[in-house]
Design a protein around this motif. Structure first.
Motif, PDB file in Angstrom:
ATOM      1  N   ILE A   1       5.297   4.590   3.062  1.00 27.62           N
ATOM      2  CA  ILE A   1       5.067   6.025   3.217  1.00 27.62           C
ATOM      3  C   ILE A   1       6.415   6.724   3.281  1.00 27.62           C
ATOM      4  O   ILE A   1       7.448   6.079   3.554  1.00 27.62           O
ATOM      5  CB  ILE A   1       4.236   6.339   4.484  1.00 27.62           C
ATOM      6  CG1 ILE A   1       4.979   5.876   5.743  1.00 27.62           C
ATOM      7  CG2 ILE A   1       2.861   5.702   4.410  1.00 27.62           C
ATOM      8  CD1 ILE A   1       4.304   6.276   7.042  1.00 27.62           C
ATOM      9  N   PRO A   2       6.455   8.054   3.009  1.00 20.71           N
ATOM     10  CA  PRO A   2       7.733   8.766   3.109  1.00 20.71           C
ATOM     11  C   PRO A   2       8.324   8.647   4.512  1.00 20.71           C
ATOM     12  O   PRO A   2       7.596   8.621   5.514  1.00 20.71           O
ATOM     13  CB  PRO A   2       7.352  10.208   2.775  1.00 20.71           C
ATOM     14  CG  PRO A   2       6.102  10.098   1.972  1.00 20.71           C
ATOM     15  CD  PRO A   2       5.371   8.910   2.531  1.00 20.71           C
ATOM     16  N   GLU A   3       9.632   8.580   4.587  1.00 20.17           N
ATOM     17  CA  GLU A   3      10.323   8.428   5.869  1.00 20.17           C
ATOM     18  C   GLU A   3      10.244   9.716   6.677  1.00 20.17           C
ATOM     19  O   GLU A   3      10.197  10.821   6.135  1.00 20.17           O
ATOM     20  CB  GLU A   3      11.789   8.054   5.631  1.00 20.17           C
ATOM     21  CG  GLU A   3      11.996   6.660   5.063  1.00 20.17           C
ATOM     22  CD  GLU A   3      11.608   5.572   6.046  1.00 20.17           C
ATOM     23  OE1 GLU A   3      11.622   5.846   7.270  1.00 20.17           O
ATOM     24  OE2 GLU A   3      11.280   4.462   5.603  1.00 20.17           O
ATOM     25  N   PHE A   4      10.235   9.572   8.021  1.00 22.28           N
ATOM     26  CA  PHE A   4      10.300  10.705   8.940  1.00 22.28           C
ATOM     27  C   PHE A   4      11.759  10.937   9.339  1.00 22.28           C
ATOM     28  O   PHE A   4      12.568  10.006   9.376  1.00 22.28           O
ATOM     29  CB  PHE A   4       9.464  10.419  10.196  1.00 22.28           C
ATOM     30  CG  PHE A   4       7.982  10.331   9.921  1.00 22.28           C
ATOM     31  CD1 PHE A   4       7.195  11.462   9.927  1.00 22.28           C
ATOM     32  CD2 PHE A   4       7.398   9.098   9.670  1.00 22.28           C
ATOM     33  CE1 PHE A   4       5.834  11.382   9.688  1.00 22.28           C
ATOM     34  CE2 PHE A   4       6.038   9.005   9.428  1.00 22.28           C
ATOM     35  CZ  PHE A   4       5.253  10.151   9.444  1.00 22.28           C
ATOM     36  N   THR A   5      12.073  12.157   9.685  1.00 25.21           N
ATOM     37  CA  THR A   5      13.435  12.441  10.161  1.00 25.21           C
ATOM     38  C   THR A   5      13.657  11.880  11.556  1.00 25.21           C
ATOM     39  O   THR A   5      14.776  11.529  11.917  1.00 25.21           O
ATOM     40  CB  THR A   5      13.677  13.961  10.184  1.00 25.21           C
ATOM     41  OG1 THR A   5      12.681  14.586  10.999  1.00 25.21           O
ATOM     42  CG2 THR A   5      13.653  14.539   8.791  1.00 25.21           C
TER      43      THR A   5
ATOM     44  N   VAL B   1       0.850  -1.182   0.000  1.00 21.36           N
ATOM     45  CA  VAL B   1       0.000   0.000   0.000  1.00 21.36           C
ATOM     46  C   VAL B   1       0.887   1.233   0.000  1.00 21.36           C
ATOM     47  O   VAL B   1       1.801   1.345   0.828  1.00 21.36           O
ATOM     48  CB  VAL B   1      -0.922   0.018   1.239  1.00 21.36           C
ATOM     49  CG1 VAL B   1      -1.805   1.267   1.221  1.00 21.36           C
ATOM     50  CG2 VAL B   1      -1.775  -1.244   1.295  1.00 21.36           C
ATOM     51  N   LEU B   2       0.635   2.161  -0.937  1.00 27.80           N
ATOM     52  CA  LEU B   2       1.383   3.407  -1.008  1.00 27.80           C
ATOM     53  C   LEU B   2       0.506   4.530  -0.458  1.00 27.80           C
ATOM     54  O   LEU B   2      -0.668   4.636  -0.799  1.00 27.80           O
ATOM     55  CB  LEU B   2       1.776   3.723  -2.457  1.00 27.80           C
ATOM     56  CG  LEU B   2       2.544   2.624  -3.219  1.00 27.80           C
ATOM     57  CD1 LEU B   2       2.927   3.111  -4.613  1.00 27.80           C
ATOM     58  CD2 LEU B   2       3.783   2.180  -2.452  1.00 27.80           C
ATOM     59  N   ALA B   3       1.109   5.362   0.430  1.00 29.66           N
ATOM     60  CA  ALA B   3       0.325   6.419   1.072  1.00 29.66           C
ATOM     61  C   ALA B   3       1.220   7.588   1.440  1.00 29.66           C
ATOM     62  O   ALA B   3       2.444   7.540   1.288  1.00 29.66           O
ATOM     63  CB  ALA B   3      -0.390   5.876   2.307  1.00 29.66           C
ATOM     64  N   ASP B   4       0.567   8.657   1.987  1.00 26.44           N
ATOM     65  CA  ASP B   4       1.277   9.846   2.443  1.00 26.44           C
ATOM     66  C   ASP B   4       1.647   9.680   3.918  1.00 26.44           C
ATOM     67  O   ASP B   4       1.222   8.739   4.591  1.00 26.44           O
ATOM     68  CB  ASP B   4       0.391  11.073   2.237  1.00 26.44           C
ATOM     69  CG  ASP B   4       1.194  12.365   2.298  1.00 26.44           C
ATOM     70  OD1 ASP B   4       2.435  12.279   2.358  1.00 26.44           O
ATOM     71  OD2 ASP B   4       0.564  13.443   2.317  1.00 26.44           O
ATOM     72  N   ARG B   5       2.406  10.644   4.443  1.00 28.08           N
ATOM     73  CA  ARG B   5       2.862  10.561   5.838  1.00 28.08           C
ATOM     74  C   ARG B   5       1.689  10.533   6.825  1.00 28.08           C
ATOM     75  O   ARG B   5       1.806   9.987   7.918  1.00 28.08           O
ATOM     76  CB  ARG B   5       3.765  11.760   6.159  1.00 28.08           C
ATOM     77  CG  ARG B   5       5.166  11.648   5.605  1.00 28.08           C
ATOM     78  CD  ARG B   5       6.060  12.722   6.207  1.00 28.08           C
ATOM     79  NE  ARG B   5       7.417  12.618   5.721  1.00 28.08           N
ATOM     80  CZ  ARG B   5       7.879  13.263   4.658  1.00 28.08           C
ATOM     81  NH1 ARG B   5       7.063  14.065   3.975  1.00 28.08           N
ATOM     82  NH2 ARG B   5       9.130  13.124   4.274  1.00 28.08           N
TER      83      ARG B   5
ATOM     84  N   GLN C   1      18.791  10.055   5.515  1.00 28.28           N
ATOM     85  CA  GLN C   1      19.912   9.384   4.867  1.00 28.28           C
ATOM     86  C   GLN C   1      19.672   9.338   3.352  1.00 28.28           C
ATOM     87  O   GLN C   1      18.565   9.473   2.865  1.00 28.28           O
ATOM     88  CB  GLN C   1      20.072   7.973   5.421  1.00 28.28           C
ATOM     89  CG  GLN C   1      20.425   7.926   6.906  1.00 28.28           C
ATOM     90  CD  GLN C   1      20.590   6.505   7.403  1.00 28.28           C
ATOM     91  OE1 GLN C   1      20.433   5.544   6.644  1.00 28.28           O
ATOM     92  NE2 GLN C   1      20.913   6.367   8.692  1.00 28.28           N
ATOM     93  N   ALA C   2      20.739   9.126   2.636  1.00 25.30           N
ATOM     94  CA  ALA C   2      20.669   9.138   1.163  1.00 25.30           C
ATOM     95  C   ALA C   2      19.699   8.080   0.648  1.00 25.30           C
ATOM     96  O   ALA C   2      18.925   8.326  -0.295  1.00 25.30           O
ATOM     97  CB  ALA C   2      22.057   8.923   0.582  1.00 25.30           C
ATOM     98  N   LYS C   3      19.686   6.895   1.271  1.00 18.93           N
ATOM     99  CA  LYS C   3      18.777   5.826   0.831  1.00 18.93           C
ATOM    100  C   LYS C   3      17.324   6.229   1.078  1.00 18.93           C
ATOM    101  O   LYS C   3      16.448   5.983   0.231  1.00 18.93           O
ATOM    102  CB  LYS C   3      19.101   4.536   1.575  1.00 18.93           C
ATOM    103  CG  LYS C   3      18.220   3.355   1.178  1.00 18.93           C
ATOM    104  CD  LYS C   3      18.607   2.106   1.938  1.00 18.93           C
ATOM    105  CE  LYS C   3      17.717   0.929   1.541  1.00 18.93           C
ATOM    106  NZ  LYS C   3      16.294   1.207   1.778  1.00 18.93           N
ATOM    107  N   ASP C   4      17.084   6.849   2.248  1.00 21.39           N
ATOM    108  CA  ASP C   4      15.713   7.268   2.555  1.00 21.39           C
ATOM    109  C   ASP C   4      15.245   8.364   1.602  1.00 21.39           C
ATOM    110  O   ASP C   4      14.070   8.393   1.200  1.00 21.39           O
ATOM    111  CB  ASP C   4      15.634   7.770   3.997  1.00 21.39           C
ATOM    112  CG  ASP C   4      15.875   6.655   5.002  1.00 21.39           C
ATOM    113  OD1 ASP C   4      15.670   5.488   4.622  1.00 21.39           O
ATOM    114  OD2 ASP C   4      16.260   6.965   6.143  1.00 21.39           O
ATOM    115  N   VAL C   5      16.158   9.256   1.231  1.00 26.29           N
ATOM    116  CA  VAL C   5      15.798  10.315   0.282  1.00 26.29           C
ATOM    117  C   VAL C   5      15.430   9.716  -1.069  1.00 26.29           C
ATOM    118  O   VAL C   5      14.454  10.130  -1.714  1.00 26.29           O
ATOM    119  CB  VAL C   5      16.959  11.318   0.133  1.00 26.29           C
ATOM    120  CG1 VAL C   5      16.684  12.299  -0.992  1.00 26.29           C
ATOM    121  CG2 VAL C   5      17.188  12.061   1.443  1.00 26.29           C
ATOM    122  N   GLU C   6      16.186   8.729  -1.508  1.00 28.48           N
ATOM    123  CA  GLU C   6      15.910   8.099  -2.793  1.00 28.48           C
ATOM    124  C   GLU C   6      14.578   7.346  -2.763  1.00 28.48           C
ATOM    125  O   GLU C   6      13.793   7.422  -3.707  1.00 28.48           O
ATOM    126  CB  GLU C   6      17.052   7.146  -3.152  1.00 28.48           C
ATOM    127  CG  GLU C   6      16.890   6.450  -4.504  1.00 28.48           C
ATOM    128  CD  GLU C   6      16.894   7.414  -5.680  1.00 28.48           C
ATOM    129  OE1 GLU C   6      16.383   7.029  -6.758  1.00 28.48           O
ATOM    130  OE2 GLU C   6      17.388   8.551  -5.536  1.00 28.48           O
TER     131      GLU C   6
END
Length: 502
Positions: free
Chosen positions: A415-419, A394-398, A426-431
């Protein structure tokens, strides 16, 4: 059964011995038909003749639309014993006029018609000299106006006064006929122009551009398919508008967000009727089209999975979810006011959870929730989780922090990663976040397509639309949203189109 005459107080019967004893030809004649499919002048004359016969008979059970076949008129009511030719309107026997049993229709006379025939014969060119007296006598019988006038032709001498009156009347008749022909032609032109403006089936037939503008559907054939599907559930066509117009009215309101008063003017009905038709048709559309918002099996999704999803997440992406909000009027009840206020929009709203497949088809739409409700709560209580199968992604927002709830169904949430207290990702999380945002934007594009296609969703919704329907756990707005999603699924997908363009 012997034939009888239908004229008032006429006792003529087919087997009447008194009729047979006269020795003259005696008959019974049907009321003439209206030849409506003949050329215009024939149609008009036969229509007038039928009306003249019915007026002469004057019976309450005989009307222009209803003339029983056993209702006949006998020879007694014609000067020559039978009706004249239908196009000879000036003939006294064009319609029955003798012994009618009433005084509403004046009995006609043959004097004027005889004078008209006399003049027409006198205008014929005379032939050369006769070879014998017999021929001259015979010619005198055919052409009453000759050099040798017989005693029988003396009473038929033309009276100049009558001739002037008849000529004047003929001129007036000619002018009237010309004016009637002009008015009939003008009437036909106006009818054609009116038919172009009338919002019916002919207005949209073979005009896919008009169909798309007024209904949002891509073709007239698809519109007729929807009508065929819902017509058994729509009310009978004894209303002021047809079933097609009921569907068109509803789709125009959804598509163009026209005011009720304006739609009532376009369809020439009252505002109350317009609102009633809209509500009825929305309910019927929801009953028949809501199955089009369907959660497909995994094998169906994998069969046509866009390559960008396969490259980023494999072939297990099942749904992309998001929420959208619709503005509503402020409620008077304090509790309802608090539940519908959205801090994100700073307005009173109703919130809906929507899910799309990787192909861009809407596969899930929730009921409406107050704007205060969080995305997480809607996802967990709207029935969405019960649609998931083990192995789904499942793809979703934060805002959808439902990882644990999704994991309980054996699925995975992306979902997008939290800081999480870090200064940066990290570079992997940004990608990973970039990849996710690249495909998750499709659900926002579908929501934008839905709202631009059916602009009623962009307006401030009346409170009457967010009140539960009688005996149901749904509001009219819930049904409008579901119908709009189903109709959007009937149109080409914005996601697949973009993928093909790339």
């Amino acid at each position: 059964m012997p034939r009888t005459c239908c004229i008032i107080n006429c006792t003529s019967r087919e087997n009447d011995s008194r009729v047979k004893s006269t020795g003259n030809a005696f008959g019974f004649y049907r009321i003439p038909a209206w030849k409506r499919n003949s050329p215009s002048h024939v149609s008009e004359v036969t229509k007038r003749r039928r009306m003249a016969w019915i007026a002469a008979i004057r019976r309450p059970n005989i009307t222009f639309e209803n003339t029983p076949p056993h209702m006949l008129v006998c020879s007694k009511h014609f000067h020559n014993g039978k009706p004249a030719y239908e196009m000879l309107e000036c003939d006294p026997d064009w319609a029955p006029s003798l012994k009618l049993g009433h005084t509403e229709v004046k009995a006609s006379t043959t004097a004027r018609f005889d004078r008209l025939k006399q003049r027409s014969k006198s205008k014929q060119p005379r032939k050369g000299p006769r070879s014998s007296g017999a021929e001259t006598a015979h010619a005198g019988e055919i052409h009453p106006v000759t050099t040798e006038t017989t005693a029988e032709s003396q009473p038929q001498q033309i009276n100049p006064k009558h001739e002037d009156e008849d000529l004047q009347e003929c001129k007036m008749c000619s002018q009237r006929l010309q004016e009637i022909a002009h008015l009939q032609e003008e009437n036909l032109v106006l009818k054609k122009e009116l038919s172009k403006k009338k919002l019916d089936m002919e207005f949209l037939k073979d005009e896919n551009s008009k169909v798309k503008f007024y209904t949002g559907l891509p073709s007239f054939a698809l519109l007729m398919g929807v009508l065929q599907q819902i017509s058994p559930s729509l009310p009978d066509t004894d209303r002021k508008i047809s079933q097609f117009q009921m569907l068109l009215l509803t789709l125009m309101r959804l598509r163009l967000n026209l005011p009720i008063a304006h739609i009532a003017h376009l369809f020439d009905i009252s505002r109350t009727t317009t609102s009633t038709v809209f509500n009825i048709t929305v309910n019927v559309l929801y009953a028949h089209l809501s199955p089009l918002v369907h959660w497909p099996g995994r094998h169906c999704i994998q069969a046509s999975m866009p390559h960008q999803y396969v490259e980023m997440f494999g072939d297990r992406v099942t749904v992309i979810i998001d929420c959208f909000e619709l503005f509503i009027e402020r409620a008077q009840n304090l509790r309802a006011m608090a539940e519908t206020y959205s801090t994100y929009k700073s307005r009173h709203t109703m919130k809906y959870l929507i899910g799309i497949t990787p192909q861009g088809t809407i596969s899930f739409i929730s009921k409406g929730w107050g704007g205060r409700t969080s995305d997480k709560r809607i996802a967990e209580t709207s029935g969405f989780l019960q649609k998931l199968s083990p192995g789904d992604i499942v793809l979703a927002d934060r805002g959808f922090d439902i990882r644990e709830s999704v994991a309980l169904m054996g699925a995975t949430l992306k979902i997008p990663e939290f800081t999480r207290g870090r200064s940066q990702l990290q570079a992997k999380d940004v990608e990973d976040t970039r990849k996710l945002a690249h495909v998750r934007i499709h659900v926002e594009r579908v929501i934008g397509c839905l709202r631009s296609k059916y602009t009623i969703l962009n307006d401030t919704i009346r409170l009457g639309f967010v009140v539960p329907c009688e005996g149901e756990n749904m509001t009219l707005l819930d049904k409008i949203v579901a119908v709009s999603c189903a109709l959007t699924n009937m149109c080409p997908s914005v996601v697949v189109k973009q993928a093909s363009d790339e």
